[in-house]
Design a protein around this motif. Structure first.
Motif, PDB file in Angstrom:
ATOM      1  N   THR A  59       0.901  -1.196  -0.127  1.00  0.00           N
ATOM      2  CA  THR A  59       0.198  -0.044   0.468  1.00  0.00           C
ATOM      3  C   THR A  59       1.026   1.529  -0.280  1.00  0.00           C
ATOM      4  O   THR A  59       2.108   1.552   0.427  1.00  0.00           O
ATOM      5  N   PHE A  60       0.746   2.318  -1.440  1.00  0.00           N
ATOM      6  CA  PHE A  60       1.246   3.329  -1.006  1.00  0.00           C
ATOM      7  C   PHE A  60       0.761   4.705  -0.949  1.00  0.00           C
ATOM      8  O   PHE A  60      -0.835   4.523  -1.352  1.00  0.00           O
ATOM      9  N   GLY A 112      -4.830   9.846  -1.353  1.00  0.00           N
ATOM     10  CA  GLY A 112      -3.327  10.245  -2.382  1.00  0.00           C
ATOM     11  C   GLY A 112      -3.738   7.944  -1.984  1.00  0.00           C
ATOM     12  O   GLY A 112      -1.940   7.477  -3.194  1.00  0.00           O
ATOM     13  N   LYS A 113      -4.055   7.067  -1.719  1.00  0.00           N
ATOM     14  CA  LYS A 113      -3.685   6.247  -1.389  1.00  0.00           C
ATOM     15  C   LYS A 113      -4.289   4.668  -2.224  1.00  0.00           C
ATOM     16  O   LYS A 113      -5.463   4.570  -2.952  1.00  0.00           O
ATOM     17  N   SER A 135       4.755  16.915  -4.600  1.00  0.00           N
ATOM     18  CA  SER A 135       4.945  18.120  -4.360  1.00  0.00           C
ATOM     19  C   SER A 135       5.106  18.049  -2.836  1.00  0.00           C
ATOM     20  O   SER A 135       4.976  18.460  -2.578  1.00  0.00           O
ATOM     21  N   GLY A 136       5.004  16.836  -2.258  1.00  0.00           N
ATOM     22  CA  GLY A 136       4.705  16.708  -0.768  1.00  0.00           C
ATOM     23  C   GLY A 136       3.230  17.084  -0.480  1.00  0.00           C
ATOM     24  O   GLY A 136       3.086  16.403   0.763  1.00  0.00           O
ATOM     25  N   LYS A 137       2.077  16.779  -1.291  1.00  0.00           N
ATOM     26  CA  LYS A 137       1.420  15.839  -1.335  1.00  0.00           C
ATOM     27  C   LYS A 137       0.297  15.097  -1.602  1.00  0.00           C
ATOM     28  O   LYS A 137       0.808  14.860  -3.142  1.00  0.00           O
ATOM     29  N   PRO A 138      -0.666  14.648  -0.613  1.00  0.00           N
ATOM     30  CA  PRO A 138      -1.298  13.028  -1.630  1.00  0.00           C
ATOM     31  C   PRO A 138      -1.572  13.543  -3.526  1.00  0.00           C
ATOM     32  O   PRO A 138      -2.866  14.441  -3.432  1.00  0.00           O
TER      33      PRO A 138
END
Length: 209
Positions: free
Chosen positions: A130-131, A163-164, A136-139
């Motif tokens: 799971t990722f 964002g998963k 740019s550091g945001k989901p």
């Protein structure tokens, strides 16, 4: 560059093949060498320096400490000595005549839980399937992730609203995940060439035991 190779590069740019290709990293070898290739992993297409590999310009390999590792160009690959006990990363770019950069971002390994490339799949824990897709550091939500598997198997997944994404890995062996994202406001300069939009092309390579 010979006339023939110049013509090949021009044909590639005109045909849009540069946008179809991606850069991926093979798993780091026992001696610490990381090798990046440009082409189509599932079709065993690896471009060469005398052909289309030269389109990937100014390659850089960010290390965990923020420094850039030296990258050398070879006939069929871009190579560097990876930092020990860390995921390997490489970034290269191709700016077309319309002012759009294809920013190729490759990563090998899934041990680090913090992103370093602009667009990166980050495991929720070391070795996880799971990722979180980070831009740019945001989901980054609702984005397709294409996974290629050991028998040249291919399946499309999608990140959720956080964002998963959980990737199915049915067989042992090497997997390569690919993600694309167009940033119409992504302007800048790469290798002396200005661009107004950024087409992110990110890959993640990992091994399932």
């Amino acid at each position: 560059m010979t006339f023939k190779s110049t013509l090949l590069v021009a044909l590639l740019a005109a045909s849009g093949l540069a946008q179809a290709h991606f850069v991926w990293l093979d798993p780091v070898s026992a001696d610490g060498t990381a090798r990046a290739y440009f082409g189509e992993w599932a079709d065993d297409v690896r471009e060469t320096e005398s052909g289309y590999l030269k389109l990937v310009t100014a390659p850089r390999a960010p290390a965990p400490d923020g420094k850039l590792l030296p990258v050398t160009r070879h006939n069929d690959s871009l190579q560097f000595q990876a930092a020990p006990n860390a995921d390997a990363r490489l970034v290269g770019g191709y700016v077309n005549d319309k002012g759009v950069i294809s920013l190729y971002q490759a990563k090998a390994g899934r041990t680090e839980t913090q992103p370093r490339n602009p667009l990166e799949l980050v495991p929720v824990q070391p070795g996880a399937d799971t990722f979180v897709l980070m831009l740019s550091g945001k989901p980054l939500a609702d984005k397709d992730v294409v996974l290629f598997g050991p028998p040249k198997w291919e399946k499309k997944f999608k990140t959720d609203k956080e964002g998963k994404v959980t990737l199915q890995t049915p067989w042992p062996g090497q997997y390569v995940a690919e993600i694309g994202h167009l940033d119409k406001d992504g302007a800048g300069t790469w290798d002396g060439k200005a661009y107004t939009q950024t087409r992110h092309v990110a890959t993640l390579t990992f091994i399932k035991p």
